[in-house]
Design a protein around this motif. Structure first.
Motif, PDB file in Angstrom:
ATOM      1  N   PHE A  64       6.301  -2.280   1.749  1.00 57.98           N
ATOM      2  CA  PHE A  64       6.539  -1.670   0.440  1.00 57.98           C
ATOM      3  C   PHE A  64       5.218  -1.333  -0.250  1.00 57.98           C
ATOM      4  CE2 PHE A  64       7.870  -2.874  -4.125  1.00 57.98           C
ATOM      5  CZ  PHE A  64       8.085  -1.555  -4.484  1.00 57.98           C
ATOM      6  N   SER A  65       4.236  -2.216  -0.143  1.00 53.36           N
ATOM      7  CA  SER A  65       2.954  -1.986  -0.820  1.00 53.36           C
ATOM      8  C   SER A  65       2.188  -0.801  -0.226  1.00 53.36           C
ATOM      9  CB  SER A  65       2.079  -3.244  -0.777  1.00 53.36           C
ATOM     10  OG  SER A  65       1.547  -3.455   0.507  1.00 53.36           O
ATOM     11  N   SER A  84       8.451   3.307  -4.378  1.00 52.81           N
ATOM     12  CA  SER A  84       6.994   3.387  -4.418  1.00 52.81           C
ATOM     13  C   SER A  84       6.346   2.157  -5.042  1.00 52.81           C
ATOM     14  CB  SER A  84       6.577   4.633  -5.207  1.00 52.81           C
ATOM     15  OG  SER A  84       5.178   4.682  -5.345  1.00 52.81           O
ATOM     16  N   TRP A  85       5.287   1.706  -4.402  1.00 51.05           N
ATOM     17  CA  TRP A  85       4.491   0.597  -4.921  1.00 51.05           C
ATOM     18  C   TRP A  85       3.838   0.982  -6.252  1.00 51.05           C
ATOM     19  CZ3 TRP A  85       4.391  -4.366  -3.945  1.00 51.05           C
ATOM     20  CH2 TRP A  85       3.330  -5.135  -4.422  1.00 51.05           C
ATOM     21  N   MET A  86       3.613   2.275  -6.456  1.00 50.76           N
ATOM     22  CA  MET A  86       2.997   2.731  -7.699  1.00 50.76           C
ATOM     23  C   MET A  86       3.868   2.411  -8.906  1.00 50.76           C
ATOM     24  SD  MET A  86       0.032   3.581  -6.936  1.00 50.76           S
ATOM     25  CE  MET A  86      -0.427   4.090  -8.590  1.00 50.76           C
ATOM     26  N   ILE A 111      -0.709  -7.296  -7.314  1.00 43.76           N
ATOM     27  CA  ILE A 111      -0.846  -5.841  -7.245  1.00 43.76           C
ATOM     28  C   ILE A 111      -1.867  -5.419  -6.191  1.00 43.76           C
ATOM     29  CG2 ILE A 111      -1.398  -3.768  -8.582  1.00 43.76           C
ATOM     30  CD1 ILE A 111       1.187  -5.381  -9.419  1.00 43.76           C
ATOM     31  N   ASP A 112      -3.043  -6.015  -6.237  1.00 42.54           N
ATOM     32  CA  ASP A 112      -4.116  -5.715  -5.283  1.00 42.54           C
ATOM     33  C   ASP A 112      -4.083  -6.770  -4.193  1.00 42.54           C
ATOM     34  OD1 ASP A 112      -4.957  -3.570  -6.864  1.00 42.54           O
ATOM     35  OD2 ASP A 112      -6.244  -4.864  -8.062  1.00 42.54           O
ATOM     36  N   ILE A 113      -3.333  -6.503  -3.150  1.00 47.18           N
ATOM     37  CA  ILE A 113      -3.058  -7.509  -2.118  1.00 47.18           C
ATOM     38  C   ILE A 113      -4.244  -7.628  -1.160  1.00 47.18           C
ATOM     39  CG2 ILE A 113      -1.484  -8.194  -0.286  1.00 47.18           C
ATOM     40  CD1 ILE A 113       0.624  -6.442  -1.706  1.00 47.18           C
ATOM     41  N   THR A 114      -4.801  -8.828  -1.081  1.00 47.14           N
ATOM     42  CA  THR A 114      -5.882  -9.123  -0.140  1.00 47.14           C
ATOM     43  C   THR A 114      -5.270  -9.612   1.170  1.00 47.14           C
ATOM     44  OG1 THR A 114      -6.030 -11.431  -0.831  1.00 47.14           O
ATOM     45  CG2 THR A 114      -7.385  -9.833  -2.060  1.00 47.14           C
ATOM     46  N   SER A 115      -6.080  -9.804   2.188  1.00 46.68           N
ATOM     47  CA  SER A 115      -5.565 -10.319   3.460  1.00 46.68           C
ATOM     48  C   SER A 115      -4.997 -11.727   3.272  1.00 46.68           C
ATOM     49  CB  SER A 115      -6.644 -10.306   4.531  1.00 46.68           C
ATOM     50  OG  SER A 115      -7.771 -11.034   4.106  1.00 46.68           O
ATOM     51  N   THR A 144      12.714   5.101 -11.562  1.00 41.98           N
ATOM     52  CA  THR A 144      12.399   4.048 -10.592  1.00 41.98           C
ATOM     53  C   THR A 144      13.660   3.431  -9.980  1.00 41.98           C
ATOM     54  OG1 THR A 144      12.326   2.362 -12.321  1.00 41.98           O
ATOM     55  CG2 THR A 144      10.247   3.470 -11.791  1.00 41.98           C
ATOM     56  N   SER A 145      14.778   4.152 -10.033  1.00 40.58           N
ATOM     57  CA  SER A 145      16.051   3.560  -9.593  1.00 40.58           C
ATOM     58  C   SER A 145      16.053   3.141  -8.124  1.00 40.58           C
ATOM     59  CB  SER A 145      17.210   4.509  -9.878  1.00 40.58           C
ATOM     60  OG  SER A 145      17.043   5.725  -9.171  1.00 40.58           O
ATOM     61  N   ALA A 146      15.423   3.911  -7.244  1.00 35.79           N
ATOM     62  CA  ALA A 146      15.392   3.536  -5.825  1.00 35.79           C
ATOM     63  C   ALA A 146      14.532   2.297  -5.604  1.00 35.79           C
ATOM     64  CB  ALA A 146      14.882   4.707  -4.981  1.00 35.79           C
ATOM     65  N   THR A 147      13.404   2.214  -6.308  1.00 36.29           N
ATOM     66  CA  THR A 147      12.547   1.033  -6.211  1.00 36.29           C
ATOM     67  C   THR A 147      13.289  -0.186  -6.750  1.00 36.29           C
ATOM     68  OG1 THR A 147      10.566   2.387  -6.450  1.00 36.29           O
ATOM     69  CG2 THR A 147      10.327   0.033  -6.901  1.00 36.29           C
ATOM     70  N   THR A 148      13.967  -0.013  -7.866  1.00 38.50           N
ATOM     71  CA  THR A 148      14.740  -1.104  -8.466  1.00 38.50           C
ATOM     72  C   THR A 148      15.820  -1.594  -7.515  1.00 38.50           C
ATOM     73  OG1 THR A 148      14.325  -0.215 -10.682  1.00 38.50           O
ATOM     74  CG2 THR A 148      16.160  -1.738 -10.460  1.00 38.50           C
TER      75      THR A 148
END
Length: 165
Positions: A64-65, A84-86, A111-115, A144-148
């Protein structure tokens, strides 16, 4: 000695585990291998291959991200609308910082995914939660209905999976 029956094998999605499962593919199985005959059982019953729910939650969040952000290697959609992750990034920037926060648990680490962050189940579960879905729906509505919808499905999966363990 009690009659012990092995019903399933649980594993994460590591490549050795995927290779092990593929070793059990038969000619009649054209797609995903999810079971094999247990040759050590007296009654030739099946043994099932099951992915562990925490791993699936992390994998779904990581995929997703990358839909519209990060590596941008995915284009998720549902019913012609973007997943969208946005949408999560916008929610965090606009409504999850400062004193009054719609999603008090969301932080920059979500939000900012590290390893390292990519391996944390808690971060994945908090992003894919009803709280985030409700906030998206309240603030952005149909955009944002699809993301929701995706987040609500994942939250339901997480809730059911963890209640059974």
């Amino acid at each position: 000695m009690p009659d012990l029956r092995v019903l399933y094998i649980t594993a994460d999605g590591a490549s050795p585990n995927r290779r092990f499962i593929k070793l059990h593919k038969t000619d009649e199985q054209q797609t995903t291998v999810y079971r094999a005959i247990n040759r050590f059982a007296a009654d030739e019953r099946y043994i099932y291959f099951v992915s562990d729910p925490p791993h699936l939650i992390k994998t779904a969040r990581n995929c997703f991200s990358n839909s519209g952000s990060h590596k941008n290697t995915r284009k998720m959609w549902c019913g012609g609308k973007d997943v969208s992750w946005m949408h999560i990034v916008d929610l965090y920037k606009d409504h999850c910082t400062g004193v009054f926060r719609l999603c008090p648990k969301l932080s920059r680490a979500h939000i900012d995914i590290t390893s390292f962050g990519a391996m944390k189940v808690s971060l994945a579960a908090q992003v894919l939660s009803t709280t985030v879905a409700n906030a998206l729906e309240m603030v952005y509505g149909d955009r944002t209905s699809a993301t929701t919808e995706f987040i609500r499905h994942m939250d339901k999966f997480l809730t059911v999976s963890m209640s059974e363990t």
